[in-house]
Structure formats: C-alpha cells, structure tokens
Design a protein around this motif. Structure first.
Motif, mmCIF file in Angstrom:
data_model
loop_
_atom_site.group_PDB
_atom_site.id
_atom_site.type_symbol
_atom_site.label_atom_id
_atom_site.label_comp_id
_atom_site.label_asym_id
_atom_site.label_seq_id
_atom_site.Cartn_x
_atom_site.Cartn_y
_atom_site.Cartn_z
ATOM 1 N N PHE A 49 -1.377 -2.532 -9.573
ATOM 2 C CA PHE A 49 0.020 -2.655 -9.304
ATOM 3 C C PHE A 49 0.301 -4.076 -8.738
ATOM 4 C CE2 PHE A 49 -1.858 -0.761 -5.827
ATOM 5 C CZ PHE A 49 -1.658 -1.433 -4.429
ATOM 6 N N SER A 62 5.179 -7.128 -2.161
ATOM 7 C CA SER A 62 6.147 -6.276 -2.693
ATOM 8 C C SER A 62 6.264 -5.057 -1.984
ATOM 9 C CB SER A 62 5.634 -5.753 -4.451
ATOM 10 O OG SER A 62 4.501 -5.212 -4.099
ATOM 11 N N SER A 63 7.047 -3.988 -2.234
ATOM 12 C CA SER A 63 7.442 -2.745 -1.510
ATOM 13 C C SER A 63 6.062 -2.081 -1.703
ATOM 14 C CB SER A 63 8.299 -2.046 -2.357
ATOM 15 O OG SER A 63 8.384 -1.785 -3.645
ATOM 16 N N GLU A 64 5.367 -2.258 -2.982
ATOM 17 C CA GLU A 64 4.078 -1.330 -2.988
ATOM 18 C C GLU A 64 2.895 -1.982 -2.264
ATOM 19 O OE1 GLU A 64 5.737 -2.443 -5.620
ATOM 20 O OE2 GLU A 64 6.357 -0.865 -6.899
ATOM 21 N N ALA A 67 3.361 -0.784 1.326
ATOM 22 C CA ALA A 67 2.976 0.498 1.568
ATOM 23 C C ALA A 67 1.417 0.510 1.422
ATOM 24 C CB ALA A 67 3.306 1.548 0.731
ATOM 25 N N TYR A 68 0.775 -0.421 0.745
ATOM 26 C CA TYR A 68 -0.474 -0.266 0.593
ATOM 27 C C TYR A 68 -1.209 -0.873 1.721
ATOM 28 C CZ TYR A 68 -5.347 -1.703 -1.363
ATOM 29 O OH TYR A 68 -6.589 -2.100 -1.535
#
Length: 302
Positions: A49, A62-64, A67-68
């Motif tokens: 991603f 990024s938003s991902e 979170a990661y």
C-alpha cells in the motif's frame, strides 16, 4: 518465508509519524535527511500500500501510513516491554532521586508506581529541593533538575523541553472579567517562583507589557506552592505546560492568553559518572525517558 522490514526503517517511520518532519526525525535519530527519506521510501517499496503522500518536494504519511505507524509503534513497545520484564528481575537496591518540586508534584508523583511495578526489587526514595542548580549531595543517586544542561563533571541526560504561558483558575478568570489583553495583568497578583522572575519578564515583553510587572505580586519558594495558589484563585502563575498538563486537562487551570513561548531552560537527569553507571540509575533513566516519550507521542506535548 516472510519478509520483515528493517528495525531502522521502522524506527524512522515511528519518529516521522510523531514529528511530521524529515528534519526533526533526522535530528532525533542522528541521521542525515537523505537517510530518513531513503528509509521511508525503502519501507514503502516493501509494502503493498502507499505509505507516503507527496506534495511537491514535501512528503507526509498517507492515512494508511499513519495507521501502520501506530501498529508498528505498538509492536515495538511490546517487544521492548517483553525484553525489559526479564531484564528488570536482575535490578535491585535503593535508589534516591531528588527532584524539583514542580516536576515531582506535577508529573512524577502521578507515575512513580509504574517504575515500582516495572522494578519491584528497587526501593525508591523521592526527595525534593528548591535549589535547582545544586547537584552535589552525595547521598542522592540522581537529580531531576531544571537548567541549561551545563553541570561540569556530571553525567547529564536531557529529559524534556517546556513551553510556558500564564495560567489561572477558571474562578479567578471569571472574577476578573475574562482578561481581554495581557495588559490586564497589571491589575491582578502575579504568582512567581523564587529565581524564575526572568521567565515572566520574557513573556510580558513578548506580550507587549512592561516586564517590571514580573517583580510585583507574590513569590513562592517552590513550584508546587505557586501552582497551588493559582488553583486556589490567588493570582496568575506562569505555567510550565509539561508539569501543569493534568491541571489544564482537568480544568483546574486555564490559559487566559494564546501566547505560548518555549522556555529558556529544560528538565535534565543528572548524576555523578560513577552513579550513572549503576543498574538502578540506569533503569530509572531508561524508564523516565520512555515514559516522557510516550507522553509526547500520545498527548502531543511540546
């Protein structure tokens, strides 16, 4: 066989997620800026991603990616905690800590049981002193003190920088008509800590107010007395956001003005070189730095 990212890349990721800055991450991890961006891009190539988003020459998560980074931080903390639980079993003895009253009362006393839980075989004795520069007591293993970091022939570890601004109780603010301008401070008592008048002078000057006001009002021998007086609506104190955080969050204290300045001094852990090498001081040093780091990460304290 699973592919695991490098620990270095993960450390860069968690630092970058917290600071939001390549420059600050590089300074924190003692890397070059190019090394930070290289590690982030290398990590992104190993993932399925998009870790980063780009705006011109600037990069962010990024938003991902955010979170990661949160999951990675939790995993790294779990690994560290697991190793620490086994290491802590070998640390024992008595540890005498001498702290400034404000740091002890405003921050350390609300967390010291965590150290006891982590190191159950260490008997900790916590003292306070108001002479911030005095680190000469041989009966003390480590000092938490406030200054510029210059203690010759001692082992000095930086703990945390601070930000300062006036604070008072909401009752006091209501009684005095919700200050409209910093010049309104001339009509109320200013609460000061002995020897810290310069901080008030700096803030008042930055706010466009006569710095002479710093020498009026009430002066206290230690920080706890000063901030207790503020809580009890006796005047306006110059608050250290680190040690006043709990009172600000609970609403016991409020900030009547938006102007916030970085303090001239910081908190440090100071020991003689011999005592700094002892297991008990080493354990406390590692614990308090980690505890402060968690607070910075979770609460966004400056």
């Amino acid at each position: 066989m699973k592919h695991y990212p490098s620990i270095q890349a993960l450390r860069v990721l968690t630092s970058f997620a917290r600071t939001g800055s390549v420059e600050e991450t590089a300074d924190e991890l003692v890397l070059t800026r190019s090394a930070v961006t290289y590690q982030l891009r290398l990590l992104e190539r190993s993932l399925s991603f998009s870790l980063l988003h780009r705006a011109g020459t600037r990069i962010g998560l990024s938003s991902e990616g955010l979170a990661y980074a949160h999951d990675v931080r939790s995993a790294l903390n779990m690994i560290s905690d697991s190793a620490q639980r086994f290491a802590n079993r070998s640390v024992s003895g008595t540890l005498v800590i001498c702290s400034t009253p404000g740091f002890a009362g405003g921050w350390l006393c609300s967390r010291i049981a965590k150290f006891n839980e982590a190191f159950p075989d260490v008997k900790i004795i916590l003292k306070t002193q108001t002479l911030l520069e005095n680190v000469a007591n041989e009966e003390v293993d480590a000092f938490i003190t406030f200054g510029n970091g210059h203690w010759p022939e001692m082992t000095v570890s930086h703990l945390v920088d601070i930000r300062i601004s006036p604070v008072c109780s909401p009752v006091f603010l209501h009684q005095h008509g919700m200050f409209k301008d910093p010049k309104d401070l001339s009509s109320v008592p200013l609460l000061n800590i002995l020897g810290d008048e310069t901080d008030w002078e700096i803030w008042l000057t930055a706010a466009g107010v006569d710095p002479f006001l710093a020498h009026r009002g009430i002066t206290f021998h230690d920080g706890n007395l000063c901030f207790n007086a503020a809580v009890y609506s006796q005047g306006v104190a110059l608050g250290d956001h680190f040690t006043c955080r709990a009172a600000l969050e609970s609403g016991m204290l409020v900030m009547p003005f938006e102007l916030v300045l970085r303090g001239r001094r910081s908190y440090y852990l100071v020991s003689s070189p011999a005592k700094a090498e002892t297991p008990t001081v080493g354990a406390f040093s590692s614990w308090i730095k980690a505890e402060i780091m968690v607070r910075h990460t979770d609460d966004d304290v400056a």
